[in-house]
Scaffold this active site. Structure first.
Site, PDB file in Angstrom:
ATOM      1  CG  ASN A  88      -1.800  -1.208   1.318  1.00  0.00           C
ATOM      2  OD1 ASN A  88      -2.254  -1.703   0.290  1.00  0.00           O
ATOM      3  ND2 ASN A  88      -2.062  -1.713   2.517  1.00  0.00           N
ATOM      4  CD  GLN A  95       2.495   3.911   3.089  1.00  0.00           C
ATOM      5  OE1 GLN A  95       2.248   4.634   2.121  1.00  0.00           O
ATOM      6  NE2 GLN A  95       3.730   3.645   3.497  1.00  0.00           N
ATOM      7  CG  HIS A 101       4.817  -2.098   5.125  1.00  0.00           C
ATOM      8  ND1 HIS A 101       4.752  -0.746   5.391  1.00  0.00           N
ATOM      9  CD2 HIS A 101       3.540  -2.529   5.123  1.00  0.00           C
ATOM     10  CE1 HIS A 101       3.499  -0.390   5.554  1.00  0.00           C
ATOM     11  NE2 HIS A 101       2.731  -1.446   5.387  1.00  0.00           N
TER      12      HIS A 101
END
Ligand code: 5GP
Ligand code: ZN
Length: 137
Positions: A88, A95, A101
């Site tokens: 995201n 996010q 990540h």
């Protein structure tokens, strides 16, 4: 670069303990504290990049190679039927932690994890317009 107030910088670099499935000089893979499914993990670079768009190309290449290797190992070890890689960028995209990540989410038949979307609708005109906008960048 590491950021003083970034929780994933701390976790990735061992400043906060985590259940670690994999570690090398550039990355750490940890179990997510709020898993979508059994074994949901996060691939974190040790350097701080806010999102995909800040990632250096060299790191971006390594991300997919690591994700492929570790997701394959997890799938076999956990007896998963499939695997989603989710990443995201930005609040609108979901996010919540602003350190790049990649989610590694094992999928099990009938697990009912709400990751996929219901297909919407488009038109040939809209598709052409989108193509024109992207091509003009
Ligand atoms: P995002 O929504 O930014 O794509 O994903 C953030 C993820 O990080 C979420 O799945 C959330 O459960 C996980 N998370 C947030 N804080 C922590 C933490 O301190 N430790 C771990 N292991 N996972 C976290
Ligand atoms: Zn960070």
């Amino acid at each position: 670069m590491r950021e003083e107030n970034c929780i994933f910088c701390k976790i990735a670099n061992g400043g906060i303990p985590s259940v670690t499935l994999y570690e090398d000089e550039d990355f750490r893979v940890i179990l997510d504290l709020g898993p979508a499914t059994r074994g949901h993990a996060l691939l974190l670079p040790k350097e701080h990049y806010k999102d995909l768009f800040e990632l250096e190309d060299e790191v971006a290449q390594k991300v997919l190679v690591r994700a492929k290797r570790i997701a394959g190992r997890m799938k076999d070890a956990l007896g998963a039927d499939g695997m989603n890689l989710v990443q995201n960028n930005g609040e609108a995209a979901g996010q919540t932690v602003f350190h790049f990540h990649m989610h590694l989410i094992p999928r099990y038949k009938d697990d009912r994890a709400g990751i996929l979307w219901k297909p919407g609708e488009t038109t040939p005109e809209e598709m052409e317009e989108i193509k024109r906008l992207v091509d003009s960048q």
